[in-house]
Design an enzyme around this catalytic site. Sequence first.
Site, mmCIF file in Angstrom:
data_model
loop_
_atom_site.group_PDB
_atom_site.id
_atom_site.type_symbol
_atom_site.label_atom_id
_atom_site.label_comp_id
_atom_site.label_asym_id
_atom_site.label_seq_id
_atom_site.Cartn_x
_atom_site.Cartn_y
_atom_site.Cartn_z
ATOM 1 C CB CYS A 1 -57.792 -1.614 25.495
ATOM 2 S SG CYS A 1 -56.965 -3.174 25.179
ATOM 3 C CB CYS B 1 -53.247 -2.875 22.542
ATOM 4 S SG CYS B 1 -54.869 -4.147 22.447
ATOM 5 C CB SER B 2 -55.795 0.816 21.239
ATOM 6 O OG SER B 2 -55.528 -0.115 20.063
ATOM 7 C CB CYS B 3 -59.706 -3.149 22.306
ATOM 8 S SG CYS B 3 -58.507 -4.361 22.106
HETATM 9 FE FE FE Z 1 -56.645 -3.539 22.888
#
Ligand code: FE
Length: 208
Positions: free
Chosen positions: A104, A107-109
């Site tokens: 991602c 961010c961090s998905c």
């Molecule tokens: Fe994310």
Amino acid sequence: MKETSHDLLANTPSGRANALLKVMTERGYVPEAFIDTFTHTMEVEWDPANGARVVARAWTDPEFRELLLRDGTAACQQFGYTGMQGEYIVALENTPTLQNVIVCSLCSCTAWPVLGLPPEWYKSFEFRARLVREGADVLRELGEDLPDDVVVKVWDTTAESRYMVLPVRPAGTDDWSEEELAALITKDVLIGVARPRAVDLPRGTEGV
Ligand code: FE
């Protein structure tokens, strides 16, 4: 000494989170048991062992494999792996010369119901920035012995699409059970930065 909101606003993530929780609780915005329920979901229900079961089923059931690749959400739903960040799951099929990897870049998905929460390194600026430019190098630095003829394909997760990697079934596992196969699949394998190998788990040691 009386605790003030200023004390809670220590410049740390937990300080800020606690301050926010305190204010929201005082104003009645946090339903009873919500925090405990959500914590349980995060720590227990969102488990890469779920994705591992999906992969093992796809390796042993051609019809399920076809469904997983056509409609990942429906396939995962058959196991009950659904809900938040599992509304639209796309399975990426590896081949001996194609390695799909998820990132991602914003961010961090991740697909929480099947992969669990993202590892710390997955959220790092370095991983997110470098993977898209030099994927094969990053995988080798993470310890994967990637042959030169393997193409690394990077998939950038969005808010709508959450990916899981369907790895290649390791050689020498033809008569393995689904449970034995699932034990080869880790969160790293589901993200695509590692490939499962039968030598990682000699038969008969699953569950130890
Ligand atoms: Fe994310």
